[in-house]
Design a protein around this motif. Sequence first.
Motif, PDB file in Angstrom:
ATOM      1  N   ASP A   1      -0.296 -12.456  11.440  1.00  0.00           N
ATOM      2  CA  ASP A   1      -0.432 -12.368   9.988  1.00  0.00           C
ATOM      3  C   ASP A   1      -0.978 -11.002   9.592  1.00  0.00           C
ATOM      4  OD1 ASP A   1      -0.719 -13.553   7.186  1.00  0.00           O
ATOM      5  OD2 ASP A   1      -2.815 -13.052   7.643  1.00  0.00           O
ATOM      6  N   SER A   2      -1.989 -10.518  10.311  1.00  0.00           N
ATOM      7  CA  SER A   2      -2.572  -9.215  10.027  1.00  0.00           C
ATOM      8  C   SER A   2      -1.558  -8.097  10.252  1.00  0.00           C
ATOM      9  CB  SER A   2      -3.795  -8.989  10.924  1.00  0.00           C
ATOM     10  OG  SER A   2      -4.404  -7.757  10.641  1.00  0.00           O
ATOM     11  N   LEU A   3      -0.728  -8.251  11.259  1.00  0.00           N
ATOM     12  CA  LEU A   3       0.303  -7.255  11.570  1.00  0.00           C
ATOM     13  C   LEU A   3       1.310  -7.133  10.428  1.00  0.00           C
ATOM     14  CD1 LEU A   3       1.185  -5.409  13.972  1.00  0.00           C
ATOM     15  CD2 LEU A   3       2.665  -7.283  14.705  1.00  0.00           C
ATOM     16  N   GLN A   4       1.782  -8.259   9.923  1.00  0.00           N
ATOM     17  CA  GLN A   4       2.744  -8.247   8.824  1.00  0.00           C
ATOM     18  C   GLN A   4       2.108  -7.722   7.538  1.00  0.00           C
ATOM     19  OE1 GLN A   4       6.055  -8.773   9.210  1.00  0.00           O
ATOM     20  NE2 GLN A   4       5.429  -8.833  11.363  1.00  0.00           N
ATOM     21  N   LEU A   5       0.840  -8.056   7.359  1.00  0.00           N
ATOM     22  CA  LEU A   5       0.126  -7.586   6.176  1.00  0.00           C
ATOM     23  C   LEU A   5      -0.047  -6.062   6.219  1.00  0.00           C
ATOM     24  CD1 LEU A   5      -1.360  -8.356   3.584  1.00  0.00           C
ATOM     25  CD2 LEU A   5      -3.426  -8.712   4.968  1.00  0.00           C
ATOM     26  N   PHE A   6      -0.369  -5.537   7.386  1.00  0.00           N
ATOM     27  CA  PHE A   6      -0.516  -4.081   7.532  1.00  0.00           C
ATOM     28  C   PHE A   6       0.810  -3.381   7.260  1.00  0.00           C
ATOM     29  CE2 PHE A   6      -0.430  -0.221  10.252  1.00  0.00           C
ATOM     30  CZ  PHE A   6      -1.395   0.504   9.561  1.00  0.00           C
ATOM     31  N   LYS A   7       1.896  -3.950   7.715  1.00  0.00           N
ATOM     32  CA  LYS A   7       3.208  -3.353   7.465  1.00  0.00           C
ATOM     33  C   LYS A   7       3.465  -3.210   5.970  1.00  0.00           C
ATOM     34  CE  LYS A   7       8.151  -3.924   8.458  1.00  0.00           C
ATOM     35  NZ  LYS A   7       9.177  -4.732   9.181  1.00  0.00           N
ATOM     36  N   SER A   8       3.129  -4.230   5.213  1.00  0.00           N
ATOM     37  CA  SER A   8       3.371  -4.174   3.766  1.00  0.00           C
ATOM     38  C   SER A   8       2.439  -3.184   3.078  1.00  0.00           C
ATOM     39  CB  SER A   8       3.199  -5.572   3.151  1.00  0.00           C
ATOM     40  OG  SER A   8       1.855  -6.000   3.219  1.00  0.00           O
ATOM     41  N   VAL A   9       1.242  -3.002   3.624  1.00  0.00           N
ATOM     42  CA  VAL A   9       0.267  -2.092   3.026  1.00  0.00           C
ATOM     43  C   VAL A   9       0.568  -0.642   3.371  1.00  0.00           C
ATOM     44  CG1 VAL A   9      -2.157  -1.361   3.094  1.00  0.00           C
ATOM     45  CG2 VAL A   9      -1.603  -3.786   2.868  1.00  0.00           C
ATOM     46  N   VAL A  10       0.768  -0.353   4.660  1.00  0.00           N
ATOM     47  CA  VAL A  10       0.943   1.045   5.089  1.00  0.00           C
ATOM     48  C   VAL A  10       2.217   1.673   4.521  1.00  0.00           C
ATOM     49  CG1 VAL A  10       2.231   0.635   7.236  1.00  0.00           C
ATOM     50  CG2 VAL A  10       0.642   2.565   7.093  1.00  0.00           C
ATOM     51  N   ASN A  11       3.211   0.836   4.200  1.00  0.00           N
ATOM     52  CA  ASN A  11       4.469   1.351   3.652  1.00  0.00           C
ATOM     53  C   ASN A  11       4.566   1.201   2.138  1.00  0.00           C
ATOM     54  OD1 ASN A  11       5.674   2.030   6.260  1.00  0.00           O
ATOM     55  ND2 ASN A  11       5.721  -0.184   6.606  1.00  0.00           N
ATOM     56  N   ASN A  12       3.467   0.793   1.509  1.00  0.00           N
ATOM     57  CA  ASN A  12       3.456   0.635   0.059  1.00  0.00           C
ATOM     58  C   ASN A  12       3.540   2.002  -0.623  1.00  0.00           C
ATOM     59  OD1 ASN A  12       2.173   0.304  -2.727  1.00  0.00           O
ATOM     60  ND2 ASN A  12       2.259  -1.820  -2.035  1.00  0.00           N
ATOM     61  N   LYS A  13       4.328   2.101  -1.689  1.00  0.00           N
ATOM     62  CA  LYS A  13       4.539   3.384  -2.370  1.00  0.00           C
ATOM     63  C   LYS A  13       3.232   3.976  -2.915  1.00  0.00           C
ATOM     64  CE  LYS A  13       5.629   1.431  -6.938  1.00  0.00           C
ATOM     65  NZ  LYS A  13       6.630   1.381  -8.019  1.00  0.00           N
ATOM     66  N   TRP A  14       2.254   3.114  -3.217  1.00  0.00           N
ATOM     67  CA  TRP A  14       0.989   3.607  -3.756  1.00  0.00           C
ATOM     68  C   TRP A  14       0.230   4.433  -2.717  1.00  0.00           C
ATOM     69  CZ3 TRP A  14      -0.302   3.311  -8.785  1.00  0.00           C
ATOM     70  CH2 TRP A  14       0.365   2.375  -9.571  1.00  0.00           C
TER      71      TRP A  14
ATOM     72  N   LYS B   1      -0.290  -0.237  19.676  1.00  0.00           N
ATOM     73  CA  LYS B   1       1.112   0.159  19.551  1.00  0.00           C
ATOM     74  C   LYS B   1       1.838  -0.729  18.547  1.00  0.00           C
ATOM     75  CE  LYS B   1       5.311   0.987  22.264  1.00  0.00           C
ATOM     76  NZ  LYS B   1       5.926   0.939  23.620  1.00  0.00           N
ATOM     77  N   GLN B   2       1.564  -2.048  18.584  1.00  0.00           N
ATOM     78  CA  GLN B   2       2.226  -2.958  17.647  1.00  0.00           C
ATOM     79  C   GLN B   2       1.909  -2.588  16.199  1.00  0.00           C
ATOM     80  OE1 GLN B   2       4.462  -5.074  19.079  1.00  0.00           O
ATOM     81  NE2 GLN B   2       3.675  -3.967  20.870  1.00  0.00           N
ATOM     82  N   PHE B   3       0.649  -2.241  15.929  1.00  0.00           N
ATOM     83  CA  PHE B   3       0.267  -1.890  14.561  1.00  0.00           C
ATOM     84  C   PHE B   3       0.803  -0.520  14.158  1.00  0.00           C
ATOM     85  CE2 PHE B   3      -2.495  -5.483  14.951  1.00  0.00           C
ATOM     86  CZ  PHE B   3      -2.685  -5.919  13.653  1.00  0.00           C
ATOM     87  N   LEU B   4       0.700   0.459  15.024  1.00  0.00           N
ATOM     88  CA  LEU B   4       1.170   1.795  14.684  1.00  0.00           C
ATOM     89  C   LEU B   4       2.675   1.830  14.457  1.00  0.00           C
ATOM     90  CD1 LEU B   4      -1.035   3.877  17.132  1.00  0.00           C
ATOM     91  CD2 LEU B   4      -1.253   3.768  14.642  1.00  0.00           C
ATOM     92  N   ASN B   5       3.393   0.969  15.135  1.00  0.00           N
ATOM     93  CA  ASN B   5       4.853   0.902  14.965  1.00  0.00           C
ATOM     94  C   ASN B   5       5.271   0.350  13.604  1.00  0.00           C
ATOM     95  OD1 ASN B   5       5.444   2.055  17.426  1.00  0.00           O
ATOM     96  ND2 ASN B   5       5.848   0.115  18.470  1.00  0.00           N
ATOM     97  N   GLN B   6       4.335  -0.210  12.861  1.00  0.00           N
ATOM     98  CA  GLN B   6       4.660  -0.736  11.533  1.00  0.00           C
ATOM     99  C   GLN B   6       4.803   0.382  10.505  1.00  0.00           C
ATOM    100  OE1 GLN B   6       5.413  -3.995  11.561  1.00  0.00           O
ATOM    101  NE2 GLN B   6       4.780  -3.808  13.716  1.00  0.00           N
ATOM    102  N   ASN B   7       4.288   1.556  10.828  1.00  0.00           N
ATOM    103  CA  ASN B   7       4.360   2.694   9.913  1.00  0.00           C
ATOM    104  C   ASN B   7       5.773   3.261   9.906  1.00  0.00           C
ATOM    105  OD1 ASN B   7       3.927   5.002   8.387  1.00  0.00           O
ATOM    106  ND2 ASN B   7       2.907   6.111  10.055  1.00  0.00           N
ATOM    107  N   GLU B   8       6.473   3.162   8.777  1.00  0.00           N
ATOM    108  CA  GLU B   8       7.860   3.607   8.667  1.00  0.00           C
ATOM    109  C   GLU B   8       7.996   5.033   8.133  1.00  0.00           C
ATOM    110  OE1 GLU B   8       9.623   0.628   6.204  1.00  0.00           O
ATOM    111  OE2 GLU B   8       9.453  -0.950   7.725  1.00  0.00           O
TER     112      GLU B   8
END
Length: 383
Positions: free
Chosen positions: A280-293, A340-347
């Motif tokens: 859940d935290s992983l998916q949440l980080f993906k949505s946050v780190v790639n947010n336009k804001w 690695k799993q978390f850093l890979n969420q950064n697009e």
Amino acid sequence: AGIRSEPPQHAHHTTRTPTSHARHTTHTPTSHTGKMGGKISKSSEPNIQNEIDKQLAADRERLRSEVKLLFLGAGDSGKSTIAKQLKLLHQGFSDDQIATFRTVIYNNVLEPINVLIEEVQADPELELAADCEASAQRLVAHAESFKSEFTPEMAEDVTLVWSDPAIKAMFDKLPEFQLNDAAAYFFGQVDRIASAGYIPSDVDILRSRAKTSGIVETHFSHLINNENIMFHVLDVGGQKSERKKWIHVFQDVSALVYTVALSEYDLVLSEDGKTNRMQDSLQLFKSVVNNKWFFDTPTILFFNKMDLFEEKIKTIDLKVCFPDYKGGCDKDAALEYIKKQFLNQNENETKNVHVFETTATDPEVVKDAFRQVSQLSLKRMEV
């Protein structure tokens, strides 16, 4: 205890970089009127413009010397503990605030001991000792009619029940139900907590747990490079029901601090009882780190609860969270895999993500992390 910080990390795969940016615009009036709607004379217009320019300059200077840190993360990640640690380090809590923590701590004793009692009573393979039954019944009754008090008699009941073999056996089954990380700590402090005139210590305050609801703001000043910098820390509730409120604090952020509870890779969300907390935290980080804001906002990952993680990984394989993981119960291999799993969420391949390993209850670790985060935030403000 020390802190390991790592160089900025970049995304390791190529994805289209977003082109939209968060913008903050200031609108200045184009016409002014005096009393009764009459137009101001042309001779006064330069004075008005001067005042506007002065105010804009003052606002820019204030913003330049104020750092806004946004703390995000899933529930129970420890971000609120880090925020409390910062407050203790730079400002401290008022007497009224400390009195509020006293009630929270009473609840942090009674709630988990009652969870353990209920779970033992529901388990056909476990049974409380006969001499614990009366104490258990009184504790259940106290919890049902909680009156913001904790007496020496209640402390005796907690001590007796906590020493019961069935209770200890149930405590070892932590992944099977939700329990406060600090339950064992508070069970061992009940005599002090029940004493007359009890004042929570800094450690008590840091270990206390109350769900963050809404937005908790903390302000303090800190001297950096001989300049007094104002810090504005925003701690936002991480439970799913709280996340819809996050958008209200996304603007003008100096740095985003996202906290991950390393030790919760084998636990599930209390909200639904089935979703893995780290997933859940992983998916949440993906949505946050790639947010336009946060397109160009310095982003910091706090991998928190290192102390608990180091103990748990000795006996519980990370495979329970990540089926493809093959490192077994090796602490370093597991930690690198999680990172690695978390850093890979950064697009965004141009975006830096700075990584820290933390234990929120350790003041020296938090102080060191805060110093480095402050420098990152100030660099961004100078651009």
